[in-house]
Motif scaffolding. Structure first.
Motif, PDB file in Angstrom:
ATOM      1  N   UNK A 154       0.810  -1.119   0.093  1.00 19.46           N
ATOM      2  CA  UNK A 154       0.003  -0.052  -0.178  1.00 19.46           C
ATOM      3  C   UNK A 154       0.792   1.311  -0.174  1.00 19.46           C
ATOM      4  N   UNK A 155       2.127   1.191  -0.127  1.00 17.89           N
ATOM      5  CA  UNK A 155       2.958   2.626  -0.501  1.00 17.89           C
ATOM      6  C   UNK A 155       2.753   3.088  -1.637  1.00 17.89           C
ATOM      7  N   UNK A 156       1.590   3.552  -1.785  1.00 18.62           N
ATOM      8  CA  UNK A 156       1.084   3.950  -3.040  1.00 18.62           C
ATOM      9  C   UNK A 156       1.720   5.098  -3.784  1.00 18.62           C
ATOM     10  N   UNK A 157       2.268   6.256  -2.590  1.00 19.17           N
ATOM     11  CA  UNK A 157       3.128   7.335  -2.885  1.00 19.17           C
ATOM     12  C   UNK A 157       4.533   7.178  -3.640  1.00 19.17           C
ATOM     13  N   UNK A 158       4.867   5.804  -3.737  1.00 20.36           N
ATOM     14  CA  UNK A 158       6.252   5.730  -4.090  1.00 20.36           C
ATOM     15  C   UNK A 158       5.986   4.999  -5.687  1.00 20.36           C
ATOM     16  N   UNK A 159       4.773   4.683  -6.211  1.00 21.99           N
ATOM     17  CA  UNK A 159       4.730   4.357  -7.433  1.00 21.99           C
ATOM     18  C   UNK A 159       5.477   5.384  -8.565  1.00 21.99           C
ATOM     19  N   UNK A 160       6.237   4.860  -9.314  1.00 21.41           N
ATOM     20  CA  UNK A 160       6.939   5.622 -10.230  1.00 21.41           C
ATOM     21  C   UNK A 160       6.015   6.005 -11.556  1.00 21.41           C
ATOM     22  N   UNK A 161       5.649   7.258 -11.699  1.00 28.73           N
ATOM     23  CA  UNK A 161       4.943   7.847 -12.919  1.00 28.73           C
ATOM     24  C   UNK A 161       6.030   8.742 -13.787  1.00 28.73           C
TER      25      UNK A 161
ATOM     26  N   UNK B 136      12.339   9.666 -16.128  1.00 26.29           N
ATOM     27  CA  UNK B 136      13.540  10.854 -16.368  1.00 26.29           C
ATOM     28  C   UNK B 136      14.590  10.420 -14.883  1.00 26.29           C
ATOM     29  N   UNK B 137      15.787  10.857 -15.736  1.00 22.80           N
ATOM     30  CA  UNK B 137      16.912  10.793 -14.721  1.00 22.80           C
ATOM     31  C   UNK B 137      16.730  12.067 -13.794  1.00 22.80           C
ATOM     32  N   UNK B 138      16.079  13.005 -14.231  1.00 25.51           N
ATOM     33  CA  UNK B 138      16.152  14.561 -13.323  1.00 25.51           C
ATOM     34  C   UNK B 138      14.679  14.717 -12.892  1.00 25.51           C
ATOM     35  N   UNK B 139      13.665  13.533 -12.860  1.00 22.67           N
ATOM     36  CA  UNK B 139      12.461  13.746 -12.359  1.00 22.67           C
ATOM     37  C   UNK B 139      12.691  14.165 -10.932  1.00 22.67           C
ATOM     38  N   UNK B 140      11.639  14.774 -10.005  1.00 28.73           N
ATOM     39  CA  UNK B 140      11.921  15.351  -8.679  1.00 28.73           C
ATOM     40  C   UNK B 140      11.983  14.003  -7.867  1.00 28.73           C
ATOM     41  N   UNK B 141      12.602  14.434  -6.682  1.00 28.39           N
ATOM     42  CA  UNK B 141      12.704  13.535  -5.745  1.00 28.39           C
ATOM     43  C   UNK B 141      11.733  13.553  -4.638  1.00 28.39           C
ATOM     44  N   UNK B 142      11.359  12.492  -4.047  1.00 29.61           N
ATOM     45  CA  UNK B 142      10.455  12.490  -2.967  1.00 29.61           C
ATOM     46  C   UNK B 142      11.074  12.659  -1.780  1.00 29.61           C
ATOM     47  N   UNK B 143      10.057  12.030  -0.615  1.00 31.09           N
ATOM     48  CA  UNK B 143      10.593  12.311   1.062  1.00 31.09           C
ATOM     49  C   UNK B 143      11.736  11.286   1.075  1.00 31.09           C
ATOM     50  N   UNK B 144      11.874  10.248   0.225  1.00 34.05           N
ATOM     51  CA  UNK B 144      12.836   9.043   0.416  1.00 34.05           C
ATOM     52  C   UNK B 144      13.721   9.169  -0.460  1.00 34.05           C
ATOM     53  N   UNK B 145      13.758  10.256  -1.176  1.00 33.49           N
ATOM     54  CA  UNK B 145      15.019  10.439  -2.214  1.00 33.49           C
ATOM     55  C   UNK B 145      14.934   9.595  -3.431  1.00 33.49           C
ATOM     56  N   UNK B 146      13.586   9.112  -3.659  1.00 35.31           N
ATOM     57  CA  UNK B 146      13.199   8.099  -5.037  1.00 35.31           C
ATOM     58  C   UNK B 146      12.815   9.202  -6.013  1.00 35.31           C
ATOM     59  N   UNK B 147      13.121   9.067  -7.143  1.00 35.01           N
ATOM     60  CA  UNK B 147      12.882  10.142  -8.160  1.00 35.01           C
ATOM     61  C   UNK B 147      11.487   9.638  -8.936  1.00 35.01           C
ATOM     62  N   UNK B 148      10.654  10.686  -9.514  1.00 35.93           N
ATOM     63  CA  UNK B 148       9.714  10.402 -10.511  1.00 35.93           C
ATOM     64  C   UNK B 148       8.446   9.695  -9.806  1.00 35.93           C
ATOM     65  N   UNK B 149       8.341   9.660  -8.382  1.00 38.28           N
ATOM     66  CA  UNK B 149       7.021   9.155  -7.648  1.00 38.28           C
ATOM     67  C   UNK B 149       5.859   9.600  -7.797  1.00 38.28           C
ATOM     68  N   UNK B 150       4.794   9.449  -7.509  1.00 35.14           N
ATOM     69  CA  UNK B 150       3.549  10.115  -7.361  1.00 35.14           C
ATOM     70  C   UNK B 150       3.830  11.068  -6.212  1.00 35.14           C
ATOM     71  N   UNK B 151       4.290  10.522  -5.160  1.00 30.92           N
ATOM     72  CA  UNK B 151       4.588  11.817  -4.040  1.00 30.92           C
ATOM     73  C   UNK B 151       5.264  12.923  -4.405  1.00 30.92           C
ATOM     74  N   UNK B 152       6.422  12.517  -5.307  1.00 27.26           N
ATOM     75  CA  UNK B 152       7.236  13.745  -5.696  1.00 27.26           C
ATOM     76  C   UNK B 152       6.556  14.550  -6.619  1.00 27.26           C
ATOM     77  N   UNK B 153       5.346  14.255  -7.227  1.00 30.23           N
ATOM     78  CA  UNK B 153       4.417  15.206  -7.892  1.00 30.23           C
ATOM     79  C   UNK B 153       3.060  15.838  -7.363  1.00 30.23           C
ATOM     80  N   UNK B 154       2.632  14.663  -6.536  1.00 29.99           N
ATOM     81  CA  UNK B 154       1.328  15.210  -5.839  1.00 29.99           C
ATOM     82  C   UNK B 154       1.297  15.301  -4.469  1.00 29.99           C
ATOM     83  N   UNK B 155       2.424  15.184  -3.722  1.00 34.71           N
ATOM     84  CA  UNK B 155       2.506  15.512  -2.458  1.00 34.71           C
ATOM     85  C   UNK B 155       2.519  17.152  -2.198  1.00 34.71           C
ATOM     86  N   UNK B 156       2.353  17.464  -1.059  1.00 33.04           N
ATOM     87  CA  UNK B 156       2.371  19.039  -0.954  1.00 33.04           C
ATOM     88  C   UNK B 156       3.445  19.717  -1.475  1.00 33.04           C
ATOM     89  N   UNK B 157       4.630  19.126  -1.224  1.00 35.39           N
ATOM     90  CA  UNK B 157       5.888  19.778  -1.603  1.00 35.39           C
ATOM     91  C   UNK B 157       5.983  19.643  -3.084  1.00 35.39           C
TER      92      UNK B 157
END
Length: 345
Positions: A176-183, A186-207
């Motif tokens: 159920x760690x849905x936020x870490x699904x990769x969407x 790209x190598x320069x996609x945004x990082x999320x809170x766990x420094x994973x690139x291109x995730x749902x959280x990296x685009x749709x979390x508040x930051x």
């Protein structure tokens, strides 16, 4: 919601009761829920995380004892089991809280056993997002379904998956760690809170939403009231208010968030085929009944249905969560009930 809309009286409650503890970085919510999923008592206390988990467990147990006294059942064996929901990461089999960012004084603590000792109850331990998902499934927006996925939008993106009435935990507790699904690959996609690139959280979390807003402001000269805000004042709420006032750039951010979210939802739908997808959390742009929230939801539905199998488009319910901030402790209590029933009472 900060308190339940309606509390069932103890005379109306179906016994036994189940206690739910929902631990956050600021507050701990404590509730008693009956066997049918209705809350009968609720309170909250400050987490005071700097005092450590043992002190919090003790104060939580005292608050629970106070709720029972208010109900007039103190000293009677009416609570069968307790559920404990905390932020991750965690070692569920060992009952340990590993390293949650918002609870630095609690790292590597045997949190389940501390709550069991303090309350005198057997305790079921769960991730807070999974507990919220089970709460919505048991007595919220998913109550009419056997298969449901919850996605929570807030600082990050969380969620939980229910399959045939059972919470999907996974072999390592990461189900159920849905936020870490990769969407975005790209190598320069945004990082999320766990420094994973291109995730749902990296685009749709508040930051992620704020970063996309800053990029949009830098990339265009279009008039927007958001340009007048300091970096500290640029928040999801400010974006929502600007969109409501007719700011086209802000509205574009809201609708783009829905579109990006739909990419992740399509992946979830094609993976677990739920009957229902429920959208919750603090960042739903007003949520159910609010004009902007309803437009956000309509865009999620439209964009998601365009990305999934045609035969599923009218079969899957996509709606807002109903329990608000109560979902965590209700779900924790519900998971305790599940374990109680599995153990044959």
């Amino acid at each position: 919601m900060t308190t339940p809309d309606k509390l069932l009286s103890i005379d109306q409650a179906k016994l036994p009761l189940f206690a739910g503890f929902d631990v956050g970085g600021t507050n701990i919510k404590i509730g008693l829920v009956d066997d049918a999923g209705y809350p009968v008592a609720f309170t909250k206390i400050e987490t005071q995380q700097e005092d450590g988990p043992e002190a919090a467990a003790r104060r939580s147990a005292e608050a629970l004892k106070g709720l029972l006294a208010e109900l007039g059942v103190q000293g009677k064996k009416v609570v069968a089991r307790a559920g404990l929901a905390t932020p991750g990461p965690m070692d569920l089999p060992a009952g340990k809280l590993l390293g949650p960012g918002n609870l630095p004084a609690w790292h590597n603590s045997p949190i389940r056993d501390l709550y069991a000792k303090a309350s005198g109850l057997p305790v079921t331990f769960a991730n807070d997002a999974n507990a919220a998902a089970f709460g919505e499934f048991w007595s919220g927006a998913g109550a009419d379904f056997r298969d449901m996925t919850l996605v929570t939008l807030g600082t990050g993106v969380g969620g939980g998956i229910i399959i045939d009435g059972r919470l999907l935990v996974g072999a390592h507790g990461a189900g159920g760690e849905i936020g870490h699904i990769v969407i975005d690959r790209r190598d320069d996609a945004p990082l999320n809170s766990l420094n994973l690139r291109g995730t749902l959280e990296g685009y749709c979390g508040a930051y992620g939403v704020l970063n996309r807003t800053r990029e949009a402001l830098a990339a265009t000269t279009i008039n927007s009231t958001l340009r007048e805000l300091s970096d500290d004042d640029l928040t999801p709420l400010a974006i929502a208010q600007a969109a409501e006032a007719g700011d086209s750039l802000a509205m574009g951010i809201v609708l783009e968030t829905a579109k990006l979210l739909s990419i992740g939802l399509a992946t979830i739908i094609h993976t677990v085929d739920p009957e229902s997808v429920v959208i919750g959390g603090a960042m739903t742009f007003g949520g159910s009944g609010h004009p902007l929230g309803e437009r956000f939801l309509a865009e999620i539905r439209s964009q998601t249905r365009a990305r999934i199998f045609e035969n599923l488009r009218d079969e899957i319910s996509i709606d807002f969560a109903r329990l608000g901030g109560d979902a965590g402790y209700i779900g924790a209590a519900g998971l305790a009930r599940e374990e109680y029933l599995l153990a044959g009472r």
